[in-house]
Design an enzyme around this catalytic site. Structure first.
Site, PDB file in Angstrom:
ATOM      1  CE  LYS A  42      -3.376   2.588   2.719  1.00 13.31           C
ATOM      2  NZ  LYS A  42      -4.353   2.576   3.830  1.00 13.31           N
ATOM      3  CG  HIS A  96      -3.829 -26.901 -36.991  1.00 13.27           C
ATOM      4  ND1 HIS A  96      -3.385 -25.602 -36.835  1.00 13.27           N
ATOM      5  CD2 HIS A  96      -3.595 -27.217 -38.294  1.00 13.27           C
ATOM      6  CE1 HIS A  96      -2.924 -25.145 -37.983  1.00 13.27           C
ATOM      7  NE2 HIS A  96      -3.028 -26.098 -38.880  1.00 13.27           N
TER       8      HIS A  96
END
Length: 545
Positions: free
Chosen positions: A152, A303
């Site tokens: 923070k 593929h």
């Protein structure tokens, strides 16, 4: 109203923050002494806790115990160490504000510019099978509080949660201080770290509650299933690379890696251009197929579907080269521009064959030095080595619109043919049974509807991804050509009618393995019986979408 909201103009710019004081408290002590040495060399005061402080002290570096800062001893078996204003005020003071700076001076508290914290090994403790009391003791409280406070306050504090960041931070300290860009990046990693940690803790407690009772109306299977999955899911991964594009050039793409994982995302590129999105997809499918086998095996993928899978015969002089040759022979046309995975190191003999075939990627546990040299002569081939601790994932996650699907990975069962049911023809001989087992296992890597024809431990024809099983049968037979006669067949799910099976029978398939379970099983069995073909029901299916 706080001063932050009332008058943001009071902020003073703090891009580069020199590091004078660091708080160090780590469970993972890898790289700790090198870090401590570098901080000490730069004149940084090190404040530390418990075993971390002792480790640093034993190495001969000056360290201030946290109890000296708080004036309060570590207590409750170490549960309370850093939860004190003398620590958290030093973490949270926003020194862009003169008022915060003055309050610290009035309180006699020094700020921290660097915090090195990693958390108790909660996930590892759960994985070890430890009892509940031990697991609970590894729920970190002070650690996440320090991490979140520091993150923070990133305009003033650099927070480090992983040893992988030590080198970059030490370099910044030596250069005069951490930059705001670095501190923001470290803060993002820190919040992701605590989020994943909290998710793991929540999942453990939620699973424990469900396993202990759950709904009284739920049956045992439902309770077991619910207890296996967390009540919330956090995807914990870090950006590893931005890719040139996704499946197509207009799609952006990136690679993220999961912590403590060892898969295709962690593979090392030894040679060739950077991996593309499609390369990763096909390489993962290839590895998944090859590593389904204990025997030396090779899978060739195009593929996301196999155009060849094979295992080496037991008497092969060079098993992995033999497996590759057999896999390639299944469909040489489709193998052009494919991806190859081997579950053993690539040998010179295999490399000599691969070098003459246009191949996008070869991935393996390793490469013999001469094999690597041979393949590296090809400019456009990518050569990948898998991590030493490579393992197939136990869980699979798939994104759908609005959420995710999670399932156990398809781990094969039912390969002991003594559990299969002979429903047509004569019992298969040893070689036929071995081929059926191979075909049944290999079919799991083929997109549904899947039909795989095999002979002598190698696929000879594959029908995949069709919207009906008859078309898959035709495709497998067409690709096999003359090799269909005398081959065996595996179907990933039951034949709903006899028509698909009849395509295989007409092509001369000698034996079939399929799950069974169709309402028309009798019709399918009758067709196999009429043809004099052996057919087994395996009792399970292997859909792969």
């Amino acid at each position: 109203m706080s001063v932050h909201a009332a008058d943001p103009s009071l902020y003073r710019d703090r891009d580069v923050v020199p590091v004078r004081r660091a708080l160090v408290s780590v469970s993972d002590k890898s790289g700790l002494l090198e870090l401590a040495g570098a901080l000490a060399e730069s004149g940084v005061e090190i404040v530390s806790t418990g075993s971390t402080a002792q480790t640093i002290r034993d190495a001969g570096y000056a360290v201030t115990g946290v109890e000296s800062v708080t004036g309060f001893p570590e207590s409750l078996d170490g549960r309370v160490k850093t939860l004190h204003p003398a620590v958290h005020a030093g973490l949270l003071a926003d020194l862009r504000l003169e008022s915060h700076e003055q309050q610290l001076a009035d309180l006699g508290i020094a700020p921290f510019e660097l915090v090195i914290v990693n958390l108790y090994p909660f996930v590892e403790t759960v994985a070890s099978g430890a009892d509940a009391a031990t697991v609970v003791e590894n729920v970190d409280i002070g650690g996440p509080a320090m991490v979140r406070a520091s993150a923070k306050n990133h305009p003033n504090v650099a927070i480090v949660v992983s040893p992988s960041s030590y080198a970059e931070v030490v370099e910044a300290v030596r250069a005069g201080g951490t930059t705001l860009e670095l501190r923001k990046r470290l803060a993002a990693q820190a919040f992701a770290h605590t989020a994943a940690y909290d998710s793991a803790v929540a999942s453990y407690f939620a699973s424990d509650v469900v396993a202990a009772g759950g709904s009284a109306a739920a049956d045992d299977a439902d309770v077991e299933a619910r207890s296996a999955f967390p009540t919330s899911l956090t995807i914990d991964a870090e950006l590893a690379d931005t890719l040139r594009y996704g499946e197509n050039a207009h799609q952006r793409a990136a690679l993220y890696t999961a912590p403590d994982a060892a898969g295709i995302a962690q593979a090392t590129l030894l040679h060739g251009k950077a991996m593309s999105y499609n390369n990763y997809v096909d390489a993962d499918a290839a590895v998944r197929a090859a590593f389904d086998f204990d025997e030396p095996a090779v899978a060739i993928i195009k593929h996301a579907n196999p155009c060849g899978i094979a295992i080496a015969p037991s008497d092969a002089a060079d098993p992995i080269a033999s497996a590759h040759a057999a896999a390639h022979a299944c469909d040489p046309l489709s193998a052009f521009g494919g991806v190859i995975a081997a579950n053993r190191p690539v040998t010179v003999a295999m490399a000599e064959t691969v070098k003459d075939i246009f191949t996008e990627v070869v991935v393996a546990p390793g490469f013999d030095p001469e094999a690597l040299e041979i393949l590296s002569r090809k400019k456009n081939i990518r050569l990948l080595t898998l991590p030493a601790d490579f393992a197939l994932a136990d869980r699979e996650v798939k994104q759908v619109s609005g959420g995710f699907l999670v399932q156990d990975a398809d781990r094969f069962t039912g390969f002991d043919q003594t559990t299969w049911t002979l429903v047509a023809g004569e019992p298969a001989d040893e070689q036929t049974l071995a081929d059926l087992a191979f075909a049944w296992r290999a079919s799991r890597s083929v997109k549904s509807n899947a039909i795989l024809l095999a002979n002598q431990g190698a696929s000879v024809g594959v029908g995949m991804g069709q919207v009906n099983r008859v078309d898959s049968c035709h495709l497998a037979v067409d690709r096999a050509g003359d090799r269909a006669a005398g081959s065996v067949a595996a179907s990933d799910a039951f034949f709903p009618f006899a028509d698909g099976l009849q395509v295989l029978l007409d092509a001369g398939v000698r034996a079939v393995a399929q799950p069974g379970g169709s309402v028309r099983d009798d019709e399918v069995i009758a067709a196999a019986t009429a043809a004099g073909v052996t057919m087994y029901f395996t009792g399970e299916r292997h859909f792969f979408h």
